[in-house]
Design an enzyme around this catalytic site. Structure first.
Site, PDB file in Angstrom:
ATOM      1  N   HIS A  18       0.831  -1.204   0.000  1.00  0.00           N
ATOM      2  CA  HIS A  18       0.000   0.000   0.000  1.00  0.00           C
ATOM      3  C   HIS A  18       0.870   1.261   0.000  1.00  0.00           C
ATOM      4  O   HIS A  18       0.672   2.168  -0.813  1.00  0.00           O
ATOM      5  CB  HIS A  18      -0.902  -0.029   1.234  1.00  0.00           C
ATOM      6  CG  HIS A  18      -1.784   1.166   1.393  1.00  0.00           C
ATOM      7  ND1 HIS A  18      -3.121   1.143   1.076  1.00  0.00           N
ATOM      8  CD2 HIS A  18      -1.528   2.418   1.852  1.00  0.00           C
ATOM      9  CE1 HIS A  18      -3.646   2.339   1.323  1.00  0.00           C
ATOM     10  NE2 HIS A  18      -2.689   3.125   1.808  1.00  0.00           N
ATOM     11  N   GLU A  19       1.849   1.326   0.904  1.00  0.00           N
ATOM     12  CA  GLU A  19       2.677   2.526   1.019  1.00  0.00           C
ATOM     13  C   GLU A  19       3.551   2.733  -0.211  1.00  0.00           C
ATOM     14  O   GLU A  19       3.755   3.858  -0.666  1.00  0.00           O
ATOM     15  CB  GLU A  19       3.544   2.446   2.278  1.00  0.00           C
ATOM     16  CG  GLU A  19       2.772   2.403   3.579  1.00  0.00           C
ATOM     17  CD  GLU A  19       1.823   3.582   3.743  1.00  0.00           C
ATOM     18  OE1 GLU A  19       2.142   4.689   3.268  1.00  0.00           O
ATOM     19  OE2 GLU A  19       0.758   3.391   4.340  1.00  0.00           O
ATOM     20  N   HIS A  36       1.727   4.494  -2.831  1.00  0.00           N
ATOM     21  CA  HIS A  36       1.773   5.947  -2.658  1.00  0.00           C
ATOM     22  C   HIS A  36       3.111   6.500  -3.133  1.00  0.00           C
ATOM     23  O   HIS A  36       3.164   7.556  -3.775  1.00  0.00           O
ATOM     24  CB  HIS A  36       1.577   6.311  -1.191  1.00  0.00           C
ATOM     25  CG  HIS A  36       0.192   6.067  -0.675  1.00  0.00           C
ATOM     26  ND1 HIS A  36      -0.945   6.363  -1.405  1.00  0.00           N
ATOM     27  CD2 HIS A  36      -0.246   5.570   0.516  1.00  0.00           C
ATOM     28  CE1 HIS A  36      -2.010   6.067  -0.680  1.00  0.00           C
ATOM     29  NE2 HIS A  36      -1.615   5.570   0.481  1.00  0.00           N
ATOM     30  N   HIS A  85      -5.403   7.164  -2.457  1.00  0.00           N
ATOM     31  CA  HIS A  85      -6.292   6.134  -1.933  1.00  0.00           C
ATOM     32  C   HIS A  85      -7.421   5.847  -2.910  1.00  0.00           C
ATOM     33  O   HIS A  85      -7.861   6.728  -3.632  1.00  0.00           O
ATOM     34  CB  HIS A  85      -6.897   6.567  -0.597  1.00  0.00           C
ATOM     35  CG  HIS A  85      -5.964   6.415   0.556  1.00  0.00           C
ATOM     36  ND1 HIS A  85      -5.804   7.373   1.530  1.00  0.00           N
ATOM     37  CD2 HIS A  85      -5.117   5.403   0.899  1.00  0.00           C
ATOM     38  CE1 HIS A  85      -4.915   6.966   2.410  1.00  0.00           C
ATOM     39  NE2 HIS A  85      -4.483   5.780   2.050  1.00  0.00           N
TER      40      HIS A  85
END
Length: 430
Positions: A166-167, A170, A176
């Site tokens: 997930h990170e 980014h 998101h």
């Protein structure tokens, strides 16, 4: 964050844009607010749900290094899990990742940090102690994992992999997602974790970097060695620029890319830069007049500017068709003869300031402004001056009000001033 939902922990991660703001009172990172996007724009028109932002890496081969390791988990497992997280993105798009032994010159540093820490010598902190991790957009990209949660028995290896993927998403430029099946969704239930990019994530990352055209580049990782946390470096103060000579400014906002921009007359200054030169407003936002009175970027990444009785709405940097529009028609109940400042609330509404008074505009109601507004600023905001010149809510949800070149940070839970200081020193780094 870790919250209890029907007896199960929910994991929430955050990402951050970077800005160098001198002084410990205002840390140098701004994690994005984890709340999902609102279904409509601020003025109640159309909606945009776009996983991607304009920021991207300018190269396809990225290097990374693990700066330090958490207690309670073998270093080999940490490295292999992070490697798996990078590989999951490399398999679906034209990006290759190579691990380096030294963290000095790599593109992406990954580290395990406490609540208050540093990013390459710049003060940094998590938005909340329950934040699992945060990451920085291209071309910064660093990832920090909260040592409160990794690995002290609260999180499993699968939860760590979920957070890492997930990170890193980014770090590569993804926002998101509103979809619960997406790896980029703001929360994951631990009993049903997503461990790799899902179809909507693949589509989003390929929109930035393209479809995988060849096998990913892999290299043997460097030998595992103990690493110590680098000594924090001090940043070189900005040289005196026109920014430092300002005695006032019109407004301040976080733009759609996460840059904090100060607007003054026909110019704006990007505080993300070390020595920001004055740039023409019309060059960044074509069609925007000078001397804007208030501005805000909403969670749908639309930016709104207010002047006199009209407002302008930009989709990223493009003025939408049919604007400017009258404030009275689309924002009934707030002043229509000029605003001093607008401060968005986490609820989705906003506070409008004019003179010694303020109004609360509730976007969820048919009648957005209640009959008992306006109210006196000094009557409800403990510690604020009677007149407000500008206001800002960061992507971390921190709220700042500006008056006569001083800033005032408001408590997140009420309307009490937490701290105040000199704008030139703590924001302009003069």
């Amino acid at each position: 964050m870790i919250q209890c939902v029907v007896g199960r922990p929910v994991l929430v991660a955050a990402f951050a844009f970077f800005v160098c703001i001198h002084g410990a009172a205002i840390p140098g990172e701004r994690p994005y607010n984890d709340d999902p996007y609102f279904p409509t724009d601020l003025d109640g028109t159309n909606t945009t749900r776009d996983l991607t932002v304009v920021q991207k890496w300018s190269k396809s081969l990225l290097t990374y290094a693990i700066v330090n390791y958490p207690a309670g988990m073998p270093q080999g497992i940490v490295r292999s899990t992070i490697r798996s997280a990078f590989d999951s993105w490399s398999r679906v798009t034209n990006l290759d990742f190579v691990e380096r032994a030294s963290s000095a010159e790599v593109d992406i540093q990954l580290s395990f940090e406490g609540m208050n820490h540093y990013r390459r010598g710049i003060p940094c902190h998590y938005n909340h102690e329950n934040t699992l991790a945060h990451a920085f957009f291209p071309e910064l990209g660093d990832v920090h994992f909260n040592t409160l949660h990794f690995f002290n028995g609260e999180t499993t290896r699968e939860e760590f992999l979920n957070t890492a993927v997930h990170e890193i998403g980014h770090s590569l430029g993804l926002l998101h997602s509103a979809s619960r099946s997406s790896i980029m969704y703001g929360a994951q239930v631990s009993s049903n974790l997503v461990l790799e990019p899902q179809p909507e994530d693949v589509e989003a990352i390929q929109a930035i970097y393209g479809v995988r055209s060849a096998l990913p580049t892999t290299t043997n990782p460097p030998p595992t060695t103990a690493r110590t946390r680098p000594t924090p470096r001090t940043t070189k103060p900005r040289t005196k620029t026109n920014l430092c000579s300002l005695s006032s400014f019109d407004t301040i906002l976080v733009d759609h890319r996460g840059n904090i921009c100060v607007l003054a007359g026909q110019y704006y200054y990007n505080l993300n830069e070390t020595n920001p030169p004055p740039r023409k407003l019309s060059a960044k936002w074509p069609g925007l007049p000078r001397n804007v009175q208030a501005a805000v970027t909403y969670r749908d990444q639309k930016t709104y500017f207010y002047k006199d009785d009209q407002y302008w709405k930009y989709n990223k940097l493009t003025l939408e068709e049919g604007y400017p529009r009258p404030i009275e028609k689309y924002f009934p109940g707030i002043p229509t003869d000029g605003l001093d400042a607008i401060l968005t609330e986490k609820s989705g509404g906003f506070l409008a300031f004019k003179g010694a008074q303020y109004w609360f505009y509730d976007t969820s109601k048919t009648k957005p402004v209640e009959w008992y507004y306006p109210k006196a600023i000094t009557g409800d905001f403990v510690g604020l001056p009677a007149r407000v010149d500008a206001a800002l809510m960061t992507n971390a949800g921190r709220r700042f009000v500006f008056s006569k070149m001083r800033y005032y940070e408001l408590d997140d839970r009420n309307r009490v001033v937490l701290r105040d200081g000199d704008v030139r020193k703590y924001w302009f780094n003069c």
